[in-house]
Design a protein around this motif. Structure first.
Motif, PDB file in Angstrom:
ATOM      1  N   ASN A   1      50.267  28.841  99.906  1.00  0.00           N
ATOM      2  CA  ASN A   1      49.158  27.981 100.323  1.00  0.00           C
ATOM      3  C   ASN A   1      48.195  27.729  99.170  1.00  0.00           C
ATOM      4  O   ASN A   1      47.719  26.611  98.985  1.00  0.00           O
ATOM      5  CB  ASN A   1      48.422  28.580 101.528  1.00  0.00           C
ATOM      6  CG  ASN A   1      49.153  28.300 102.818  1.00  0.00           C
ATOM      7  OD1 ASN A   1      49.989  27.400 102.906  1.00  0.00           O
ATOM      8  ND2 ASN A   1      48.840  29.072 103.841  1.00  0.00           N
TER       9      ASN A   1
ATOM     10  N   ARG B   1      49.768  25.243  96.768  1.00  0.00           N
ATOM     11  CA  ARG B   1      49.791  23.863  97.284  1.00  0.00           C
ATOM     12  C   ARG B   1      48.402  23.233  97.343  1.00  0.00           C
ATOM     13  O   ARG B   1      48.288  22.010  97.432  1.00  0.00           O
ATOM     14  CB  ARG B   1      50.393  23.852  98.687  1.00  0.00           C
ATOM     15  CG  ARG B   1      51.891  23.980  98.718  1.00  0.00           C
ATOM     16  CD  ARG B   1      52.459  23.691 100.103  1.00  0.00           C
ATOM     17  NE  ARG B   1      52.119  24.727 101.070  1.00  0.00           N
ATOM     18  CZ  ARG B   1      52.869  25.786 101.326  1.00  0.00           C
ATOM     19  NH1 ARG B   1      54.000  25.958 100.685  1.00  0.00           N
ATOM     20  NH2 ARG B   1      52.502  26.664 102.229  1.00  0.00           N
ATOM     21  N   CYS B   2      47.375  24.030  97.323  1.00  0.00           N
ATOM     22  CA  CYS B   2      46.012  23.523  97.513  1.00  0.00           C
ATOM     23  C   CYS B   2      45.493  22.877  96.223  1.00  0.00           C
ATOM     24  O   CYS B   2      45.436  23.514  95.161  1.00  0.00           O
ATOM     25  CB  CYS B   2      45.090  24.660  97.948  1.00  0.00           C
ATOM     26  SG  CYS B   2      43.415  24.097  98.299  1.00  0.00           S
TER      27      CYS B   2
END
Length: 165
Positions: free
Chosen positions: A63, A66-67
């Motif tokens: 996560n 991907r941020c």
């Protein structure tokens, strides 16, 4: 391009402190300590809990990777076996990501002094010294860069991690 810092080392070597300093130095960075994904009472090492913590870590790291808010993802954990590193890496989306895998090491004397200080302060149990010293030689066999922090301040160690490519 993102940068993923995987910082390993024996208990008491200073991983968390050094990574917090690295986070201060790197704009648009996020930090995850693997211990936060396995903070339980009682602490139990079973096949089920090992699988759970690995899943927790990979979920969070993916996560973060991907941020778009983060350019630098910093992760630390004991990471004393190549199989643990390889297992984590096999589950991460590393496209357009530069990996910096580093093992923090120290002399047995420096590590002993740090852990004994933590034991006196009530931050570690008395068995931590023996466990940590038994892990220290394992880091030589890992496919990571090594950084001896025996004589470095956390700020100096963070500066060296930032400079590693």
């Amino acid at each position: 391009m993102k940068h993923l810092y995987l910082i390993g080392g024996p208990m008491g070597v200073g991983k968390t402190t050094v990574c917090r300093e690295l986070q201060k130095r790197l704009d648009r960075s996020v930090f995850l300590d693997g211990d936060w994904c396995w903070d339980a009472n009682p602490f139990q090492v079973t096949e089920e809990t090992k699988a759970m913590v690995t899943e927790n870590i990979c979920f969070l790291l993916n996560n973060f990777l991907r941020c778009s808010a983060y350019d630098h993802v910093i992760f630390c954990w004991v990471l004393h076996q190549q199989a643990i590193l390889d297992g984590l890496l096999s589950r991460l989306d590393l496209g357009d990501c530069e990996l910096r895998a580093v093992s923090l090491t120290a002399s047995p004397e420096a590590l002993t002094a740090r852990i004994e200080s933590d034991i006196r302060a009530g931050r570690r149990d008395p068995g931590a010294l023996e466990r940590s010293l038994s892990y220290l030689p394992l880091y030589g066999a890992l496919n990571t860069k090594k950084l001896d922090v025996s004589e470095l301040t956390p700020e100096e160690a963070a500066a060296r991690l930032e400079a590693m490519a």
